[in-house]
Design a protein around this motif. Structure first.
Motif, PDB file in Angstrom:
ATOM      1  N   ILE A  32       0.838  -1.203   0.000  1.00  0.00           N
ATOM      2  CA  ILE A  32       0.000   0.000   0.000  1.00  0.00           C
ATOM      3  C   ILE A  32       0.873   1.253   0.000  1.00  0.00           C
ATOM      4  N   THR A  33       1.885   1.268   0.858  1.00  0.00           N
ATOM      5  CA  THR A  33       2.774   2.425   0.952  1.00  0.00           C
ATOM      6  C   THR A  33       3.505   2.676  -0.364  1.00  0.00           C
ATOM      7  N   PRO A  41      -2.230   9.147  -3.707  1.00  0.00           N
ATOM      8  CA  PRO A  41      -2.756   8.493  -2.504  1.00  0.00           C
ATOM      9  C   PRO A  41      -4.254   8.227  -2.556  1.00  0.00           C
ATOM     10  N   ASP A  42      -4.891   8.551  -3.689  1.00  0.00           N
ATOM     11  CA  ASP A  42      -6.324   8.323  -3.874  1.00  0.00           C
ATOM     12  C   ASP A  42      -6.522   7.043  -4.679  1.00  0.00           C
ATOM     13  N   PRO A  43      -7.125   5.990  -4.078  1.00  0.00           N
ATOM     14  CA  PRO A  43      -7.304   4.722  -4.799  1.00  0.00           C
ATOM     15  C   PRO A  43      -8.158   4.841  -6.061  1.00  0.00           C
ATOM     16  N   ASN A  44      -9.021   5.858  -6.123  1.00  0.00           N
ATOM     17  CA  ASN A  44      -9.851   6.045  -7.311  1.00  0.00           C
ATOM     18  C   ASN A  44      -9.032   6.546  -8.497  1.00  0.00           C
ATOM     19  N   LEU A  49      -2.896   1.118  -6.144  1.00  0.00           N
ATOM     20  CA  LEU A  49      -3.267   1.329  -4.743  1.00  0.00           C
ATOM     21  C   LEU A  49      -4.630   0.713  -4.471  1.00  0.00           C
ATOM     22  N   ARG A  50      -5.526   0.855  -5.413  1.00  0.00           N
ATOM     23  CA  ARG A  50      -6.862   0.282  -5.255  1.00  0.00           C
ATOM     24  C   ARG A  50      -6.775  -1.241  -5.097  1.00  0.00           C
ATOM     25  N   SER A  51      -5.936  -1.867  -5.911  1.00  0.00           N
ATOM     26  CA  SER A  51      -5.762  -3.315  -5.828  1.00  0.00           C
ATOM     27  C   SER A  51      -5.151  -3.711  -4.486  1.00  0.00           C
ATOM     28  N   ALA A  52      -4.205  -2.905  -4.005  1.00  0.00           N
ATOM     29  CA  ALA A  52      -3.554  -3.197  -2.726  1.00  0.00           C
ATOM     30  C   ALA A  52      -4.548  -3.097  -1.573  1.00  0.00           C
ATOM     31  N   ILE A  53      -5.428  -2.114  -1.645  1.00  0.00           N
ATOM     32  CA  ILE A  53      -6.439  -1.940  -0.594  1.00  0.00           C
ATOM     33  C   ILE A  53      -7.450  -3.085  -0.628  1.00  0.00           C
ATOM     34  N   LEU A  54      -7.815  -3.524  -1.815  1.00  0.00           N
ATOM     35  CA  LEU A  54      -8.730  -4.665  -1.948  1.00  0.00           C
ATOM     36  C   LEU A  54      -8.114  -5.902  -1.305  1.00  0.00           C
ATOM     37  N   ALA A  69      -0.762   3.284   6.407  1.00  0.00           N
ATOM     38  CA  ALA A  69       0.187   2.944   5.344  1.00  0.00           C
ATOM     39  C   ALA A  69       0.157   3.976   4.226  1.00  0.00           C
ATOM     40  N   ILE A  70      -1.035   4.488   3.908  1.00  0.00           N
ATOM     41  CA  ILE A  70      -1.155   5.517   2.866  1.00  0.00           C
ATOM     42  C   ILE A  70      -0.489   6.810   3.329  1.00  0.00           C
TER      43      ILE A  70
END
Length: 248
Positions: A32-33, A41-44, A49-54, A69-70
């Protein structure tokens, strides 16, 4: 005395589970970092980053850990990690790809080489086994979101290339690397948030191995995966259901 021993055994198992959970969270936080640092830093606005958060949500990682982490990626104290791919051969000649994220290339290379050697395999040059795999996008959903035909139709409409469905394992949708974000969002709009969305190494052909070799390979994969710097491990072999149950 028996009760005391049982209690100690339970506590030992809990300790092992907690240790594994902590290691998984640490690897997820690192991804994530790095993803947030490399992009936005915006998953959208940042597919990686979006995949990491999922992936973090799929492992029930607390929201505070994800946000921390973000935020870490935006600070001056964020570690500088280097992404490295290792390739090698395990027992029986099975091809294996290891993806790592490290702040010390020499340490990680030495550790990975040692694991391969002790397993009866060997670390090889980069590119020596990658040609046996396709680097593709993958989106996973639970089986309950729909039947095989429904998922196949939706995946094709979204721009995917292939779908593997199983009543227990669920649906795995494959697409080109560059289409991952688009395919993932299109399928999410129809079925809800996916279980996982990531770039993976998919073997072009899986080689069946006997249980003796299979057990050695599974232990090698497990040892590699347990290393703090290793993010993902892929192999081009298949083992029997009986061995999977035994090792489960």
């Amino acid at each position: 005395m028996a009760g005391h021993s049982q209690f100690k055994n339970i506590m030992h198992r809990k300790g092992r589970v907690d240790a594994v959970r902590s290691r998984v969270f640490s690897k997820l936080a690192r991804e994530i970092t790095v993803a947030a640092k490399m992009g936005m830093p915006d998953p959208n606005m940042n597919p990686r980053l979006r995949s990491a958060i999922l992936a973090a949500r799929a492992e029930n990682m607390p929201r505070d850990n994800i946000e921390r982490a973000i935020k870490k990626s935006q600070g001056g104290d964020a570690e500088n990690y280097e992404e490295i791919r290792y390739e090698g051969y395990g027992p029986g000649g099975a091809a294996i790809i290891v993806e790592a994220m490290t702040d010390n290339r020499n340490r990680t290379a030495s550790d990975v080489r040692s694991v391969f050697t002790k397993s009866g395999g060997n670390l090889a040059e980069t590119g020596s086994v990658a040609f046996m795999f396709d680097h593709v996008g993958m989106v996973e959903f639970d089986a309950k979101v729909g039947d095989d035909d429904t998922m196949l139709e939706a995946a094709i409409e979204a721009g995917a290339n292939d779908v593997e469905s199983d009543a227990e394992a669920g649906h795995i949708v494959y697409c080109d690397q560059g289409a991952l974000a688009e395919v993932s969002k299109a399928l999410e709009a129809r079925f809800g948030e996916p279980r996982k969305s990531a770039l993976v190494w998919r073997p072009q052909n899986a080689v069946a191995v006997d249980d003796e070799v299979g057990e050695k390979l599974l232990r090698l994969m497990e040892t590699l995966d347990s290393h703090d710097d290793v993010q993902s491990v892929y192999g081009n072999f298949e083992v029997s259901d009986a061995l999977m149950s035994k090792m489960g």
